[in-house]
Write a protein that holds these residues in place. Structure first.
Motif, short mmCIF file in Angstrom:
data_model
loop_
_atom_site.label_atom_id
_atom_site.label_comp_id
_atom_site.label_asym_id
_atom_site.label_seq_id
_atom_site.Cartn_x
_atom_site.Cartn_y
_atom_site.Cartn_z
N HIS A 167 31.76 20.97 -1.23
CA HIS A 167 32.80 20.57 -0.73
C HIS A 167 32.93 19.01 -1.19
N ALA A 168 34.22 19.13 -2.06
CA ALA A 168 34.73 17.59 -1.95
C ALA A 168 35.52 17.04 -0.55
N LEU A 169 35.59 15.78 -0.05
CA LEU A 169 35.80 15.39 0.92
C LEU A 169 37.12 14.46 0.12
N VAL A 170 38.49 13.85 0.05
CA VAL A 170 39.43 12.84 -0.56
C VAL A 170 39.79 12.03 0.94
N ALA A 171 39.67 11.02 0.64
CA ALA A 171 40.27 10.23 1.71
C ALA A 171 41.63 9.23 1.23
N ASN A 172 42.63 10.47 2.17
CA ASN A 172 44.34 10.09 1.22
C ASN A 172 44.56 8.29 2.17
N GLU A 173 44.89 7.47 1.87
CA GLU A 173 44.39 6.41 2.24
C GLU A 173 46.71 5.83 3.07
N TYR A 180 58.52 -0.38 4.25
CA TYR A 180 57.90 0.05 5.68
C TYR A 180 58.63 1.04 5.96
N SER A 181 59.63 1.85 5.02
CA SER A 181 60.75 2.99 5.10
C SER A 181 59.95 4.26 5.34
N VAL A 182 58.99 3.85 5.47
CA VAL A 182 57.51 5.77 4.50
C VAL A 182 56.40 5.42 5.07
N ASP A 183 56.02 5.32 5.80
CA ASP A 183 54.39 5.32 5.97
C ASP A 183 54.22 6.61 6.49
N PRO A 184 53.18 7.21 5.44
CA PRO A 184 52.79 8.49 5.98
C PRO A 184 51.38 8.50 6.36
N GLU A 185 50.76 9.54 7.56
CA GLU A 185 49.90 9.72 8.00
C GLU A 185 48.43 9.47 6.55
N GLY A 186 47.39 8.45 7.87
CA GLY A 186 46.17 9.25 6.68
C GLY A 186 45.58 10.15 6.67
N SER A 187 44.72 11.01 6.95
CA SER A 187 43.73 12.17 6.49
C SER A 187 42.94 12.32 5.43
N VAL A 188 41.53 13.10 5.29
CA VAL A 188 40.32 13.40 4.73
C VAL A 188 40.86 14.65 4.27
N SER A 189 40.79 15.41 2.68
CA SER A 189 41.19 16.29 2.02
C SER A 189 39.86 17.10 2.57
N VAL A 190 39.36 18.63 2.47
CA VAL A 190 38.21 18.71 2.82
C VAL A 190 37.80 20.27 1.88
N ILE A 266 32.71 18.42 8.50
CA ILE A 266 32.53 19.27 7.48
C ILE A 266 33.26 20.60 7.43
N ALA A 267 32.98 21.33 8.26
CA ALA A 267 32.72 22.48 8.41
C ALA A 267 34.22 22.89 8.93
N SER A 268 34.54 22.36 9.84
CA SER A 268 36.05 22.67 10.77
C SER A 268 37.31 21.66 10.78
N ALA A 269 36.47 20.61 9.33
CA ALA A 269 38.01 20.09 9.28
C ALA A 269 38.53 19.40 9.36
N THR A 270 38.10 18.31 10.87
CA THR A 270 38.21 18.17 12.28
C THR A 270 37.53 16.85 12.59
N VAL A 271 38.51 15.74 12.50
CA VAL A 271 37.93 14.35 12.70
C VAL A 271 37.66 14.47 13.66
N GLU A 272 36.02 13.72 14.79
CA GLU A 272 35.25 14.36 15.34
C GLU A 272 35.32 13.03 16.78
N ALA A 273 35.38 11.55 15.91
CA ALA A 273 35.58 10.39 16.54
C ALA A 273 35.68 9.00 15.48
N VAL A 274 36.17 8.12 16.35
CA VAL A 274 36.81 7.44 15.47
C VAL A 274 35.76 5.95 16.49
N HIS A 275 35.00 5.27 15.64
CA HIS A 275 34.05 4.31 15.78
C HIS A 275 34.25 2.77 15.98
N PRO A 276 34.83 1.98 15.99
CA PRO A 276 35.14 0.83 16.54
C PRO A 276 33.83 0.05 15.45
#
Length: 575
Positions: A167-173, A180-190, A266-276
């Motif tokens: 797999h390749a993973l991409v950080a889509n910032e 600020y007319s447009v603010d896309p969603e952040g994501s990770v491409s798997v 990675i297998a399910s391409a889901t964000v499981e957690a966000v930790h401060p």
């Protein structure tokens, strides 16, 4: 450890390892006397041995680097040209340009990663950064022809490939538009990669998004979500992936401006957690926060500073995963919205004042605290630290940890380098303490993010794990033994820079003499993958536009050659 003990421990690092030499051909961008500073009995010696120069100053002509062992090529992202420069490093003392990879008109390549078989993946940003981006595929050992493309999210900033190459993973910032007319969603491409280069037409791209955290209460307390009122309406729009490292089927993603670490399955391409990731408490960890005090003044302050890591890397120790974070710090500063201010600005220009009695200070003491020679010049955020009614600041927050941390897979900090980077720089180059990269000077970045750690690479040598951390401003690479995560220790510091040449002051004519400016991306090459059988480190320097190769020699394995670590610079803790 107390401040006095910490300072004493770092002062002991002044001893240099000597008695080793490495013969290298003369080259303009290899400075005559690289800055070096080592711990007593340092296990490694690191010295620049070769460099490739674009000759382009302060236009990001050398950023992210990736190595392909079979062809002995290094891919270098050249944001100035919008391409990837492919270098031949079969002779690492004389890297040469073979060709460049072009993604097409009106595009910029931000990052590149290479699989062992030569499959290279690069992220492509269109002219409109808020529009969806792409990745391109090419053969690292080939002629630069683009072999395939696939769509990903907005502003694909970084790409990595999993250890097994599947797999390749991409950080889509997904940064907002300046207005600020447009603010896309952040994501990770798997991206599911084919077994070989012939299967690129059938790659699968899935998106790990953050929409599950839009629900009220779903995002943990301490993750920074902020921006222009009414423009970013969801958490998913606000979270901005910066950098990715993978381990054991998981991807760990730095959300720099949000001061958080996301975990992706990675297998399910889901964000499981966000930790401060929390803050550095300057009442316990001292920093020099003024560029107007005419001194190296590393001391304590009633301030907290967000870690906000840029690059991160992961490794295993004791059967557990740990993540090394380069705690650069970064603010949102757009035309339509900026969170930046200085301490002395509070209480003026529509900003709330510092609360009465802040940190137990009297009104007079607060005014002294706000002076330029004290905390007044420090760059801070206006977003955090307000009282519930917004009337005043009960806690002041700065940007960046000025060092690195090691956290576990749940984001718990097990090690922090505290003030060691600034203390080491104060010993190694006191006349240029916290210098900027584009010009040489004393104390120029103390009011901002100090040495500004940005890039990190990990390498295993003699069964031990080392972290190589690039310092964007003063320059150079800090090397730490991180084998035991809770007890990481300084090994050596090397900086291929001649501070007597200041490009911003003297112009491009001194660019080659100045050496490396603005380390951005780092790649460790193990001895087994090296063209010479020696461990190497490759560093892309965005300000000087140079890509420099360092020889890394173990001083514990009886090697017959290694760098000479005598810098010829005096040591001291004050100017």
């Amino acid at each position: 450890m107390s401040l006095s003990l910490r300072r004493s421990a770092v002062a002991l690092c002044a001893a240099s390892v000597t008695g080793f030499s490495l013969v290298t051909p003369a080259h303009a961008a290899l400075v005559d006397a690289p800055v070096t500073h080592s711990a007593p009995g340092a296990a490694l010696a690191v010295e620049p041995i070769g460099t490739y120069e674009t000759g382009i100053f302060d236009q990001s002509a050398a950023e992210i680097v990736a190595h392909h062992a079979d062809s002995q090529r290094v891919m270098v992202v050249n944001a100035n040209s919008g391409e990837i420069d492919v270098l031949d490093i079969s002779d690492p003392t004389a890297p040469t340009l073979l060709h460049s990879v072009d993604a097409g008109a009106d595009t910029t390549i931000n990052s590149v990663a290479v699989r062992a078989d030569g499959l290279a993946v690069a992220t492509v940003e269109p002219a409109d950064k808020t529009a969806p981006g792409e990745v391109i595929f090419f053969d690292a050992a080939g002629d630069g022809e683009v072999l395939g493309r696939a769509g990903v999210g907005s502003l694909p900033d970084m790409v990595t490939i999993t250890e097994d190459g599947t797999h390749a993973l991409v950080a889509n910032e997904a940064e907002p538009a300046e207005d600020y007319s447009v603010d896309p969603e952040g994501s990770v491409s798997v991206i599911t990669l084919p077994a070989d280069l012939s299967g690129l037409a059938a790659v699968e791209v899935r998106t790990a998004d953050f929409r599950a955290f839009n629900a009220e209460g779903a995002l943990p307390e301490g993750v920074r979500v902020f921006g222009q009122v009414g423009a970013s309406t969801t958490v998913a729009q606000n979270l901005e992936p910066e950098y990715i490292t993978t381990s054991g089927g998981k991807a760990y993603v730095s959300l720099q401006e949000n001061n958080a670490l996301a975990v992706v399955d990675i297998a399910s391409a889901t964000v499981e957690a966000v930790h401060p990731l929390g803050t550095v408490d300057l009442t316990e960890v001292p920093m020099d926060i003024s560029n107007r005090d005419d001194a190296i003044d590393i001391r304590n302050w009633p301030i907290r500073s967000f870690l906000m890591p840029d690059a991160i890397e992961s490794y295993s120790a004791g059967g557990n995963t740990y993540i090394v974070t380069a705690n650069e710090g970064d603010a949102r500063d757009w035309e339509a919205y900026s969170e930046e201010a200085r301490v002395k600005d509070l209480g003026s220009d529509g900003l709330a004042p510092i609360c009465e009695g802040y940190a137990g200070m009297t009104a007079g003491e607060i005014e002294t605290f706000r002076e330029d020679a004290n905390a007044g010049r420090l760059t801070i955020t206006t977003v955090d630290g307000l009282t519930a009614d917004g009337s005043c600041y009960e806690q002041i927050h700065g940007y960046g940890g000025r060092g690195f941390s090691i956290v576990d897979a749940a984001g718990n900090r097990v090690f922090n380098s505290d003030d060691e980077f600034e203390q080491i720089i104060a010993e190694a180059v006191p006349e240029y303490f916290n210098s900027n990269h584009s010009e040489s000077g004393f104390d120029g970045r103390s009011d901002d993010k100090g040495p500004e750690p940005e890039g990190v690479a990990l390498g295993e040598i003699d069964g031990r794990t080392y972290a190589f951390i690039g310092l964007e401003r003063v320059g150079g690479v800090m090397v730490y033994d991180v084998t035991v995560p809770q007890a990481a220790s300084f090994v050596t510091y090397v900086n291929n820079r001649d501070f007597s040449h200041s490009v911003e002051d003297d112009g491009d004519a001194v660019l080659s003499q100045a050496g490396d400016l603005g380390p951005e991306g780092l790649a460790f090459i193990s001895a087994g993958d090296s063209p010479t059988g020696q461990d190497l480190l490759v560093v892309g320097n965005e300000v000087s536009g140079t890509t420099t190769i360092f020889g890394v020699t173990s001083l514990l394995s009886g090697g017959s050659s290694g760098p000479s670590l005598s810098s010829g610079l005096s040591s001291g803790s004050s100017r």
